[in-house]
Write an enzyme that holds these catalytic residues in place. Structure first.
Site, PDB file in Angstrom:
ATOM      1  N   ASP A  95       0.858  -1.180   0.000  1.00  0.00           N
ATOM      2  CA  ASP A  95       0.000   0.000   0.000  1.00  0.00           C
ATOM      3  C   ASP A  95       0.889   1.223   0.000  1.00  0.00           C
ATOM      4  OD1 ASP A  95      -2.406  -1.443   0.126  1.00  0.00           O
ATOM      5  OD2 ASP A  95      -2.325  -1.565   2.300  1.00  0.00           O
ATOM      6  N   ASP A 144      -6.906  -1.538  -4.510  1.00  0.00           N
ATOM      7  CA  ASP A 144      -7.972  -1.227  -3.553  1.00  0.00           C
ATOM      8  C   ASP A 144      -8.931  -0.187  -4.136  1.00  0.00           C
ATOM      9  OD1 ASP A 144      -6.666  -2.882  -1.724  1.00  0.00           O
ATOM     10  OD2 ASP A 144      -5.625  -1.218  -0.762  1.00  0.00           O
TER      11      ASP A 144
END
Length: 169
Positions: free
Chosen positions: A116, A135
């Site tokens: 991330d 995401d």
């Protein structure tokens, strides 16, 4: 089917390129502030799901992802709607992007940590989760699918409309 496949492919490629650039250009613990602090690029390796939920059960996420991929495959049998193809393509691309991390990144197969790197309003997700392109694709695809359902648009291209009696009720 072609729109779904192209959408998923673009999502996976963009996600993997951004993850590659992030792992090579960012250092964990050293966030990069952009847009006046609205966005931070903060390298993070997440063993859990959204908001690091289920960190101790990393092996479950690839299995859930495989079920989602199977469900999308089943849904595409009667797919004749471009908006639905885009929605399902985004979900599929996002699922495949994070599945690649789970399968091929450290610490090992079915236990890999998802990379991330995007944080809104704070460098370490103080105000919102740190997330990645996959995401984002998943989220946008799900929201689009919900909107399509709520507006009566069907995967076969037809549209459910309310009858006169339902409109007056």
């Amino acid at each position: 089917m072609l729109v779904l496949a192209i959408t998923a492919l673009v999502a996976v490629v963009v996600d993997q390129v951004v993850k590659h650039l992030s792992t090579n250009g960012l250092t964990e613990g050293e966030p990069v502030r952009i847009l006046g602090g609205l966005i931070y690029l903060s390298l993070l390796r997440n063993s859990g799901a959204a908001f690091s939920l289920g960190s101790g059960y990393t092996w479950v996420f690839p299995l859930v992802t495989l079920v989602v991929i199977g469900w999308i495959g089943w849904m595409t049998r009667k797919l004749r709607s471009v908006p639905w193809a885009i929605a399902l393509g985004l979900v599929l691309g996002g699922a495949l992007g994070n599945l690649g991390d789970r399968l091929f990144r450290a610490p090992g197969p079915f236990q890999g940590h998802v990379v991330d790197m995007v944080s809104l309003f704070g460098p370490y997700g103080e105000h919102f989760a740190v997330f990645n392109i996959a995401d984002s694709c998943l989220s946008v695809g799900v929201v689009l699918a919900v909107l399509l359902e709520l507006t009566g648009r069907q995967r076969d291209g037809s549209r459910i409309t309310k009858t006169k009696a339902e409109k007056t009720a």
